[in-house]
Design a protein around this motif. Structure first.
Motif, PDB file in Angstrom:
ATOM      1  N   GLY A 142      82.392  57.187  21.500  1.00 21.63           N
ATOM      2  CA  GLY A 142      83.656  57.897  21.701  1.00 21.63           C
ATOM      3  C   GLY A 142      84.509  57.921  20.438  1.00 21.63           C
ATOM      4  N   ILE A 143      84.554  56.791  19.740  1.00 21.80           N
ATOM      5  CA  ILE A 143      85.326  56.741  18.488  1.00 21.80           C
ATOM      6  C   ILE A 143      84.714  57.706  17.468  1.00 21.80           C
ATOM      7  N   GLY A 144      83.392  57.773  17.423  1.00 22.06           N
ATOM      8  CA  GLY A 144      82.719  58.696  16.506  1.00 22.06           C
ATOM      9  C   GLY A 144      83.065  60.141  16.813  1.00 22.06           C
ATOM     10  N   LEU A 145      83.119  60.491  18.088  1.00 19.91           N
ATOM     11  CA  LEU A 145      83.466  61.864  18.474  1.00 19.91           C
ATOM     12  C   LEU A 145      84.927  62.175  18.140  1.00 19.91           C
ATOM     13  N   ALA A 146      85.821  61.200  18.363  1.00 21.33           N
ATOM     14  CA  ALA A 146      87.237  61.401  18.001  1.00 21.33           C
ATOM     15  C   ALA A 146      87.362  61.670  16.510  1.00 21.33           C
ATOM     16  N   ALA A 147      86.568  60.939  15.709  1.00 23.02           N
ATOM     17  CA  ALA A 147      86.622  61.116  14.255  1.00 23.02           C
ATOM     18  C   ALA A 147      86.008  62.451  13.850  1.00 23.02           C
ATOM     19  N   ALA A 148      84.847  62.790  14.425  1.00 19.46           N
ATOM     20  CA  ALA A 148      84.131  63.997  14.010  1.00 19.46           C
ATOM     21  C   ALA A 148      84.904  65.257  14.369  1.00 19.46           C
ATOM     22  N   TYR A 149      85.503  65.236  15.563  1.00 19.38           N
ATOM     23  CA  TYR A 149      86.225  66.438  16.015  1.00 19.38           C
ATOM     24  C   TYR A 149      87.720  66.351  15.727  1.00 19.38           C
ATOM     25  N   ARG A 151      90.115  64.781  17.177  1.00 23.99           N
ATOM     26  CA  ARG A 151      90.950  65.025  18.356  1.00 23.99           C
ATOM     27  C   ARG A 151      91.030  63.759  19.202  1.00 23.99           C
ATOM     28  N   PRO A 152      92.127  63.604  19.965  1.00 24.83           N
ATOM     29  CA  PRO A 152      92.347  62.359  20.702  1.00 24.83           C
ATOM     30  C   PRO A 152      91.278  62.079  21.756  1.00 24.83           C
ATOM     31  N   VAL A 153      90.892  60.819  21.844  1.00 25.50           N
ATOM     32  CA  VAL A 153      90.025  60.333  22.922  1.00 25.50           C
ATOM     33  C   VAL A 153      90.724  59.131  23.550  1.00 25.50           C
TER      34      VAL A 153
END
Ligand code: NCD
Ligand code: ZN
Length: 353
Positions: A142-149, A151-153
């Motif tokens: 989840g942290i990786g997706l927040a960083a890549a996109y 946008r808030p997670v």
């Protein structure tokens, strides 16, 4: 007359109302009565119903069914499902947030492939948050997706030392992540799980004293919200051969946290930030004018099955001595609940989002 403390209406961003399909556990009337009795004037309902809320038709039908029955304001999560990612733009119009289940729990909603995660992050509106059920190394996903996109997670029910420490590091690195913890993970340990049996079983499972200590150590810093994860199941289901995970929490969360305030474990200002201000900000929820609760700050009470509004009729905190029972709730200028009695009709709450 005990001293009454006026607080803003609380917000629970993680409630299972069980409609459609689980009405033997809870329904819109009983679940929102439990919310009001617990001091919550806004709640967000989880999508792992039967059927799950993964299509615009189910979301619309669920919202329609809720409106005449509810005693507090209710927003609805949309569930991420591999077969329905194309419908996310349409779902975003009436859902308050997207919920992605990365780990196993009650119900069939699960995402365990990267293409679906990509589709969720591309198709869900940037105007509304993404929340994740992530345990262990799924938190790093989840942290990786927040960083890549960029946008808030938001992470649901964080319960372990290494998870909260990873989120603290991610925040220190400037990543847009937030998290909630539940009262059961703050006030119960795996020792209680052994004592309570299936009535103390939920996802994430109760953890060690070291994990609990880590959550308390991060309560004034890394943790953004307290959320109940109110997950009612009937006594018979919990006592069966295949007990579902989950415990109710709407009516015990404020008294547990308020008792901790009295004991000096957190400030009243922090309680309000964790249970009202931060949930509203993170989920972009509408203000409720002329809305407040009054809490009895003096009289201690013992949690018992008799006083509960939830249809499931039990609690993992039975027999606990607590302070901080809700005396009165006013929603948009109208009295809803006074001294244990509902004085407003169903439908006084609004569907939001
Ligand atoms: C929840 C439920 O019963 O719907 N159960 C649980 O143990 N927390 C699902 C969930 O929130 O994971
Ligand atoms: Zn949940």
């Amino acid at each position: 007359m005990p001293r009454l403390l006026k607080l803003p209406g609380l917000i629970d961003i993680h409630t299972h109302l069980r409609v459609p399909g689980g009405e033997q556990k809870e329904d819109f009337a009983t679940g929102t009565r439990a919310a009001i009795a617990g001091g919550f004037t806004t709640i967000l309902a989880m999508p792992n119903t039967t059927p799950p809320v993964v299509t615009p038709a189910t979301l619309a039908a669920t919202r329609r069914q809720a409106q005449p029955a509810i005693f507090c304001d209710v927003g609805f999560f949309v569930g991420a499902s591999p077969a329905h990612t194309a419908e996310l733009p349409a779902l975003a119009a009436a859902g308050v947030a997207l919920k992605i289940y990365l780990n196993d729990t009650f119900g069939p909603l699960r995402v365990d492939d990267l293409p679906t995660l990509h589709a969720c992050f591309r198709n869900w509106t940037r105007a509304k948050p993404i929340a994740m059920h992530a345990e262990g190394q799924s938190v790093a996903v989840g942290i990786g997706l927040a960083a890549a996109y960029r946008r808030p997670v938001h992470f649901c029910h964080i319960s372990r030392r290494d998870e909260i420490e990873l989120i603290a590091d991610a925040k220190a690195a400037g990543l847009p992540v937030t998290c909630e913890v539940t009262p059961h993970h703050l006030f119960l340990t795996d020792d209680d799980a052994a004592r309570l049996g299936t009535f103390g079983d939920m996802r994430p499972r109760l953890a060690s004293q070291s994990d609990v200590d880590a959550l308390w150590a991060h309560l004034n810093t890394t943790i953004d919200c307290i959320a109940t994860d109110h997950a009612p199941h009937t006594r018979a289901e919990k006592a069966s051969e295949t007990p579902p995970p989950g415990v109710p929490g709407l009516e015990t969360s404020l008294p547990l946290m308020f008792t901790a305030v009295k004991a000096g474990r957190l400030s009243l200002a922090r309680l309000i930030a964790l249970m009202a201000d931060n949930p509203r900000r993170i989920f972009g929820l509408p203000a409720q004018p002329d809305t407040f609760i009054e809490v009895d700050t003096d009289t201690s009470f013992t949690v018992s099955e008799k006083g509960l509004q939830t249809k499931c009729g039990w609690s993992p905190f039975l027999e606990r001595e607590l302070v901080g029972r809700v005396h009165r709730v006013v929603l948009r200028g109208a009295e809803i609940f006074v001294n244990g009695t509902f004085v407003a009709p169903p439908g006084c709450g609004r569907v939001i989002g």
